[in-house]
Design an enzyme around this catalytic site. Sequence first.
Site, short mmCIF file in Angstrom:
data_model
loop_
_atom_site.label_atom_id
_atom_site.label_comp_id
_atom_site.label_asym_id
_atom_site.label_seq_id
_atom_site.Cartn_x
_atom_site.Cartn_y
_atom_site.Cartn_z
CE LYS A 117 102.50 116.10 82.14
NZ LYS A 117 102.55 117.43 82.69
CD GLU A 201 100.19 117.92 75.11
OE1 GLU A 201 100.96 118.90 74.91
OE2 GLU A 201 99.63 117.71 76.18
CG HIS A 236 110.15 121.00 78.12
ND1 HIS A 236 109.46 121.72 77.18
CD2 HIS A 236 110.75 119.99 77.46
CE1 HIS A 236 109.63 121.15 76.00
NE2 HIS A 236 110.43 120.12 76.13
NE ARG A 298 102.67 121.19 92.32
CZ ARG A 298 103.24 122.01 91.48
NH1 ARG A 298 103.37 123.28 91.79
NH2 ARG A 298 103.67 121.63 90.31
P1 ADP Z 1 105.33 119.45 83.22
O1 ADP Z 1 104.10 118.96 83.92
O2 ADP Z 1 106.44 118.46 83.25
O3 ADP Z 1 105.73 120.82 83.65
P2 ADP Z 1 103.89 120.47 80.94
O4 ADP Z 1 102.87 119.66 80.28
O5 ADP Z 1 103.41 121.53 81.88
O6 ADP Z 1 104.92 119.52 81.69
O7 ADP Z 1 104.84 121.11 79.84
C1 ADP Z 1 106.03 121.77 80.19
C2 ADP Z 1 106.41 122.79 79.13
O8 ADP Z 1 106.61 122.15 77.86
C3 ADP Z 1 105.35 123.84 78.86
O9 ADP Z 1 105.46 124.90 79.76
C4 ADP Z 1 105.65 124.25 77.45
O10 ADP Z 1 106.72 125.14 77.40
C5 ADP Z 1 106.14 122.98 76.81
N1 ADP Z 1 105.03 122.32 76.11
C6 ADP Z 1 104.10 121.54 76.67
N2 ADP Z 1 103.23 121.08 75.77
C7 ADP Z 1 103.61 121.59 74.59
C8 ADP Z 1 103.11 121.47 73.22
N3 ADP Z 1 102.05 120.73 72.93
N4 ADP Z 1 103.80 122.13 72.25
C9 ADP Z 1 104.89 122.87 72.54
N5 ADP Z 1 105.39 123.01 73.78
C10 ADP Z 1 104.78 122.38 74.79
#
Ligand code: ADP
Length: 653
Positions: A117, A201, A236, A298
């Site tokens: 990331k 973040e 999540h 993917r």
């Molecule tokens: P992963 O790769 O583990 O799926 P992500 O970065 O895609 O992780 O984040 C998973 C979930 O977490 C997102 O779909 C969202 O719901 C929540 N999320 C991610 N970043 C943020 C953020 N900055 N603020 C609030 N919720 C977030």
Amino acid sequence: MPIERILIANRGEIAVRVIRTCRELGIGTVAVHSDADACAMHVDIADDAVRIGPATAAESYLNGDAIIEAAVSAGAEAIHPGYGFLSESPDFVEAVKKAGLVFIGPSAKAISAMGLKDKAKALMEDAGVPLVPGYHGPRQDPAFLTERAAEIGFPVLIKARAGGGGKGIRRVERFEDFEEALASARREAEASFGDSACLIEKCIQSPRHVEMQVLGDSHGNVVHLFERDCSLQRRHQKVIEEAPAPGMTAELRAAMGDAAVAAARAVDYVGAGTVEFIVDGAEFPSTEAFWFMEMNTRLQVEHPVTELVTGLDLVALQIAVAEGAVLPFAQNDLSIAGHAVEARLYAEDPANGFLPAAGRLDRLHFGDGVRVDTGVREGDAISPYYDPMIAKLIACGQSRAAAVRRLGRSLECTRISGIETNRDFLIRLASDEDIVSGAVDTGLIGRKSASLVQPPEAEALDYAFAALAMLRRECRTSRDPYMMLGDFRLYGPSRQTVRFGEDDVVTVETAGAHRHVRTPRGEVALPDVHWQGDELTCVADGRQVQAHVHRDSRIVTVDRRGGIRRFTLAAPDGSGDTGSADVVLAPLTGRVVRVAVRPGDEVVKGAPLAVLEAMKMDHVMKAPRDGVVARVCVSEGQQVMQDAPLLELDDSA
Ligand code: ADP
């Protein structure tokens, strides 16, 4: 160059789904399997199958060398990785190419660029794609990261840079909690990905997860196939996904589409991929309030919703692009029709913190009217080694309301026994008023979770059906010590009694085909009861009623009108015998990563006692009641089997 035989380096529903498309295209298929999957559905339906190792994923589905060897020996020219496992491993892609095979997916370079990331964010920054404020630099010392978090402003999210599937994410509300949360995120990240580095973040309030499907060919063409909304998540992890996103406008779609295509172009993307954005729900549909989260290089679990609204087969397109074809359409040729919603049906126990479940699917029947992507059949087992997903149910309709209604109806007609599932939880989601109206955000499920997992109240009919299940002929002739049936017949109707739980007495009077049942919730008349296996049909109050009623030893489950009610037969001594709360047992096989108490400690109900790491997640063991810790039976780092005693509690002094 046309591909004639493909090895699918995966298992479960995605392997089955890829095999189906290959079959339609006339392409031969080779399945691979671990010892645990020797009789799995994907193995049965493939043209050929090769064993690649023992049950654990590390020795089988993650064993790249064995998979490549299998492809070569079975004469496959290409490998489709599915999702998860080796699908995003640049080393695997390189090894596949080196063996002279085609990898159906992007280049190792594109995967590496998006794999972590932090690196991906740096790249997107350069490509002009909007990012959430945060820290994604290389420094990892806790004190430094705590300072950055304070600068960004709480709440913040800690994310594993190698993360996926919501693992290793921690939301931190307060400065004081940051270091502990960081340690826990690191532990989970190390266990899941072998990389403990994290980034921070800003936490977006009322966020929505909206992602764009992209598709690129090897001739420099990239298009997007519109968005999916995956805001309905639990911890999540996506639970329900849909396309299009509720409330989406043409302007926002175009802005997000352009950003997604720019992201894909930045890494010369070839194949199907997904660019995930976080959107501020409060500002929706502003074109200024979406930010890049990550790119998944993917096929996604939720790709079927896109297929249903675009009419395209993403796997067929992946294969075409891997064969070197030019994309058969330009952006302007693409459009969306209708609405599609997908629910992920899991073997897990919502009433017990959504603990993953394993066991045999004694009964498995999916409600009709929907697309079902599954890798299991009735009689198959959900093994403890892999993701416990049973199926994805995908409904479509002309409108969102029609699609959601169809999904709910199909879930209600889905019958599963032998294993705990989240089906009832999904049924409630499908009828939740906010979800039905499209007012979704990623916190919705969390806020409502208490009511969403509450088992439905048992009504008189449920008691009656449970009692009738006990009184069926095969039960009456058994010598079951738990049966406590009296059968009195004095010229009039026969009367029988069944006792459930502590003292719930149900009396059934039978006269010919007519039954009159007295229950703790009132009386019901059941004139005509018909059984077919475990399916019961009868007329109650002038209405036709159907239920799935299953008895397993002392437990009867009545599955009726969107919910399972469970009844435990009273033990022979008449007590409900609900078990003792003195010994805390391991709910799963796993490793004790933390013991939070010592002998002699006083604890209150709900206090954390220990943390068990199992199925790549931390499970906090909580005190089942107030008491004093009498004994700690395990130490940190110890491996324990399911049901092994962890701690013993005494009464408070
Ligand atoms: P992963 O790769 O583990 O799926 P992500 O970065 O895609 O992780 O984040 C998973 C979930 O977490 C997102 O779909 C969202 O719901 C929540 N999320 C991610 N970043 C943020 C953020 N900055 N603020 C609030 N919720 C977030």
